[in-house]
Design a protein around this motif. Structure first.
Motif, PDB file in Angstrom:
ATOM      1  N   GLY A  51      60.262  38.274 -33.042  1.00 44.40           N
ATOM      2  CA  GLY A  51      60.221  38.394 -34.492  1.00 44.40           C
ATOM      3  C   GLY A  51      58.904  38.955 -34.995  1.00 44.40           C
ATOM      4  N   PRO A  52      58.758  39.094 -36.305  1.00 45.60           N
ATOM      5  CA  PRO A  52      57.518  39.636 -36.877  1.00 45.60           C
ATOM      6  C   PRO A  52      56.300  38.763 -36.593  1.00 45.60           C
ATOM      7  CG  PRO A  52      58.991  38.812 -38.598  1.00 45.60           C
ATOM      8  CD  PRO A  52      59.785  38.825 -37.336  1.00 45.60           C
ATOM      9  N   VAL A  53      56.487  37.438 -36.558  1.00 49.22           N
ATOM     10  CA  VAL A  53      55.351  36.564 -36.258  1.00 49.22           C
ATOM     11  C   VAL A  53      54.870  36.797 -34.833  1.00 49.22           C
ATOM     12  CG1 VAL A  53      54.590  34.177 -36.043  1.00 49.22           C
ATOM     13  CG2 VAL A  53      56.090  34.839 -37.933  1.00 49.22           C
ATOM     14  N   ASP A  54      55.816  36.991 -33.902  1.00 55.48           N
ATOM     15  CA  ASP A  54      55.439  37.252 -32.512  1.00 55.48           C
ATOM     16  C   ASP A  54      54.725  38.596 -32.385  1.00 55.48           C
ATOM     17  OD1 ASP A  54      56.926  34.929 -31.083  1.00 55.48           O
ATOM     18  OD2 ASP A  54      58.443  35.836 -32.377  1.00 55.48           O
ATOM     19  N   ALA A  55      55.193  39.599 -33.136  1.00 60.49           N
ATOM     20  CA  ALA A  55      54.513  40.898 -33.120  1.00 60.49           C
ATOM     21  C   ALA A  55      53.097  40.781 -33.664  1.00 60.49           C
ATOM     22  CB  ALA A  55      55.317  41.905 -33.938  1.00 60.49           C
ATOM     23  N   LEU A  56      52.942  39.986 -34.740  1.00 59.69           N
ATOM     24  CA  LEU A  56      51.602  39.777 -35.290  1.00 59.69           C
ATOM     25  C   LEU A  56      50.721  39.033 -34.288  1.00 59.69           C
ATOM     26  CD1 LEU A  56      49.638  39.974 -37.678  1.00 59.69           C
ATOM     27  CD2 LEU A  56      50.615  37.850 -38.567  1.00 59.69           C
ATOM     28  N   TYR A  57      51.295  38.075 -33.569  1.00 55.29           N
ATOM     29  CA  TYR A  57      50.543  37.334 -32.549  1.00 55.29           C
ATOM     30  C   TYR A  57      50.030  38.281 -31.463  1.00 55.29           C
ATOM     31  CZ  TYR A  57      49.997  34.739 -28.189  1.00 55.29           C
ATOM     32  OH  TYR A  57      49.526  34.258 -26.989  1.00 55.29           O
ATOM     33  N   VAL A  58      50.919  39.159 -30.972  1.00 50.29           N
ATOM     34  CA  VAL A  58      50.504  40.126 -29.946  1.00 50.29           C
ATOM     35  C   VAL A  58      49.391  41.020 -30.484  1.00 50.29           C
ATOM     36  CG1 VAL A  58      51.258  42.092 -28.552  1.00 50.29           C
ATOM     37  CG2 VAL A  58      52.739  40.101 -28.800  1.00 50.29           C
ATOM     38  N   GLU A 116      63.873  34.872 -28.169  1.00 43.64           N
ATOM     39  CA  GLU A 116      63.335  33.914 -29.125  1.00 43.64           C
ATOM     40  C   GLU A 116      61.916  34.249 -29.561  1.00 43.64           C
ATOM     41  OE1 GLU A 116      63.619  30.157 -27.265  1.00 43.64           O
ATOM     42  OE2 GLU A 116      65.832  30.072 -27.294  1.00 43.64           O
ATOM     43  N   HIS A 117      61.336  35.262 -28.945  1.00 42.97           N
ATOM     44  CA  HIS A 117      59.958  35.647 -29.265  1.00 42.97           C
ATOM     45  C   HIS A 117      59.888  37.156 -29.528  1.00 42.97           C
ATOM     46  CE1 HIS A 117      58.269  31.706 -28.182  1.00 42.97           C
ATOM     47  NE2 HIS A 117      59.161  31.697 -27.210  1.00 42.97           N
ATOM     48  N   ASP A 168      62.543  44.532 -25.852  1.00 40.40           N
ATOM     49  CA  ASP A 168      62.905  45.420 -24.749  1.00 40.40           C
ATOM     50  C   ASP A 168      61.704  46.056 -24.064  1.00 40.40           C
ATOM     51  OD1 ASP A 168      65.520  44.861 -25.360  1.00 40.40           O
ATOM     52  OD2 ASP A 168      65.790  46.636 -26.628  1.00 40.40           O
ATOM     53  N   ASP A 169      60.686  46.420 -24.816  1.00 40.62           N
ATOM     54  CA  ASP A 169      59.536  47.140 -24.251  1.00 40.62           C
ATOM     55  C   ASP A 169      58.352  46.223 -23.969  1.00 40.62           C
ATOM     56  OD1 ASP A 169      60.849  49.593 -24.338  1.00 40.62           O
ATOM     57  OD2 ASP A 169      60.316  49.892 -26.441  1.00 40.62           O
ATOM     58  N   PHE A 170      58.619  44.913 -23.861  1.00 37.94           N
ATOM     59  CA  PHE A 170      57.551  43.958 -23.589  1.00 37.94           C
ATOM     60  C   PHE A 170      57.966  43.035 -22.446  1.00 37.94           C
ATOM     61  CE2 PHE A 170      56.385  45.425 -27.718  1.00 37.94           C
ATOM     62  CZ  PHE A 170      55.021  45.229 -27.836  1.00 37.94           C
ATOM     63  N   SER A 171      56.984  42.604 -21.671  1.00 42.15           N
ATOM     64  CA  SER A 171      57.218  41.611 -20.627  1.00 42.15           C
ATOM     65  C   SER A 171      56.751  40.252 -21.130  1.00 42.15           C
ATOM     66  CB  SER A 171      56.470  41.984 -19.347  1.00 42.15           C
ATOM     67  OG  SER A 171      55.064  41.965 -19.555  1.00 42.15           O
ATOM     68  N   LEU A 225      45.477  37.494 -23.390  1.00 46.16           N
ATOM     69  CA  LEU A 225      46.169  36.325 -22.845  1.00 46.16           C
ATOM     70  C   LEU A 225      47.277  36.724 -21.869  1.00 46.16           C
ATOM     71  CD1 LEU A 225      46.403  34.058 -26.021  1.00 46.16           C
ATOM     72  CD2 LEU A 225      44.673  34.071 -24.215  1.00 46.16           C
ATOM     73  N   GLY A 226      47.988  37.793 -22.164  1.00 50.12           N
ATOM     74  CA  GLY A 226      48.956  38.311 -21.217  1.00 50.12           C
ATOM     75  C   GLY A 226      50.308  37.635 -21.205  1.00 50.12           C
ATOM     76  N   ASP A 227      50.563  36.644 -22.066  1.00 45.14           N
ATOM     77  CA  ASP A 227      51.878  35.998 -22.065  1.00 45.14           C
ATOM     78  C   ASP A 227      52.957  36.909 -22.620  1.00 45.14           C
ATOM     79  OD1 ASP A 227      50.613  35.909 -24.476  1.00 45.14           O
ATOM     80  OD2 ASP A 227      51.382  33.950 -25.074  1.00 45.14           O
ATOM     81  N   ILE A 228      52.569  37.822 -23.522  1.00 48.69           N
ATOM     82  CA  ILE A 228      53.465  38.875 -24.010  1.00 48.69           C
ATOM     83  C   ILE A 228      52.688  40.181 -23.928  1.00 48.69           C
ATOM     84  CG2 ILE A 228      54.903  39.708 -25.892  1.00 48.69           C
ATOM     85  CD1 ILE A 228      55.018  36.894 -26.999  1.00 48.69           C
ATOM     86  N   ALA A 229      53.192  41.124 -23.147  1.00 47.10           N
ATOM     87  CA  ALA A 229      52.449  42.363 -22.927  1.00 47.10           C
ATOM     88  C   ALA A 229      53.399  43.550 -22.973  1.00 47.10           C
ATOM     89  CB  ALA A 229      51.736  42.322 -21.583  1.00 47.10           C
ATOM     90  N   PRO A 230      52.931  44.697 -23.492  1.00 47.91           N
ATOM     91  CA  PRO A 230      53.790  45.883 -23.543  1.00 47.91           C
ATOM     92  C   PRO A 230      54.026  46.449 -22.149  1.00 47.91           C
ATOM     93  CG  PRO A 230      51.575  46.432 -24.266  1.00 47.91           C
ATOM     94  CD  PRO A 230      51.602  44.947 -24.086  1.00 47.91           C
TER      95      PRO A 230
END
Length: 292
Positions: free
Chosen positions: A103-110, A100-101, A88-91, A120-125
């Motif tokens: 989960g905890p692995v995605d949070a660790l990636y960010v 689909e992105h 919800d709080d990420f673009s 990288l900017g593909d997932i940003a707060p």
């Protein structure tokens, strides 16, 4: 209960930053995470016997393990903070499905991308406080990198000073200083120089405790093996007739006692007299104390 992972992440980050602070900028007697890792790597390297310890590997590998653990723990901590607020709080970049992105692995990636300042900017707060927190993590990542460089640049000069003192003692042993030569103004100067060098090494063990876990392969540059000569010189000089030599011997004895105290309190914990502490130090480094 989204606050639980956030709280756990904040505690983990603060714990690691405290360990970095005590290891690099304010070393204390407290056994931090870095000390435990270095000691564990040192013990692991001696499983086949201290004389077969891979020369020079325990110390460098231990420092690498500490830095990797710091970075991973900080990344996990920030990931725990991000995770409850995803998606919800990420673009998300075009082509990524938020559901689909998240989960905890995605949070660790960010967290890893932010910590490494890749941007990288593909997932940003997008939330206000998260947008402030992400740059703070990037600053911590940059500070961690700078601290690691400073740590390495501090430890290796300390090793050089320790090995230079051991080599100097090896040279003195080869020159076979006689009782007459020691009982003179020149002998007092030699003793004063040794006391000064021992004081520097003592401070190095206090400031850069990790330097203890570096193995010196050559006996000529192994302080653990060459310390016996200093003890012998102090014993002989205390019986000299020259007053300056006796005074220098007293200073040298005090420097030896200080070194033994630091070695015993921070590494060996034998609670024995200085002579036995030095013997334990030599044994821990796979050496036998050389005869005076």
């Amino acid at each position: 209960m989204t606050w639980l992972p956030v709280l756990a992440g904040a505690v983990l980050i603060l714990f690691i930053l405290r360990d970095v602070f005590h290891t690099i900028w304010h070393p204390t007697r407290h056994g931090g995470l870095s000390r435990l890792v270095m000691r564990g790597m040192w013990r692991l390297s001696s499983l086949r016997g201290v004389r077969r310890r891979p020369v020079g590997l325990a110390g460098p590998l231990g420092m690498m393990a500490v830095v990797a653990l710091w970075a991973l723990a900080v990344a996990v901590g920030w990931g725990l903070i991000y995770w409850p607020h995803m998606p919800d709080d990420f673009s998300y970049a075009t082509g990524l499905t938020p559901g689909e992105h998240a989960g905890p692995v995605d949070a660790l990636y960010v967290s890893l991308v932010t910590l490494a300042t890749l941007g990288l900017g593909d997932i940003a707060p997008t939330s206000g406080w998260l947008r402030v927190l992400a740059p703070v993590e990037a600053l911590v990542g940059f500070a961690l990198l700078s601290a690691t460089v400073a740590w390495v640049l501090g430890v290796y000069p300390a090793l050089a000073r320790r090995r230079a003192l051991a080599l100097r003692l090896s040279h003195l042993r080869g020159s076979r200083v006689t009782a007459g030569a020691l009982d003179s103004a020149g002998g007092a100067a030699i003793l004063d120089g040794l006391a000064s060098a021992l004081s520097t090494v003592t401070v190095d063990f206090l400031q850069y405790a990790e330097s203890y876990y570096f193995y010196d392969g050559d006996e000529k540059i192994s302080l653990a093996e060459q310390l016996g000569l200093v003890v012998g010189l102090a014993d002989r000089a205390e019986r000299a007739r020259h007053p300056d030599v006796r005074l220098s011997a007293s200073v040298l004895r005090t420097a030896l006692d200080d070194l033994a105290t630091v070695l015993d309190e921070r590494f060996l914990r034998t609670r024995r007299p200085p002579g036995e502490v030095f013997a334990a130090y030599a044994a821990d480094h796979g050496r036998s104390p050389a005869e005076p």
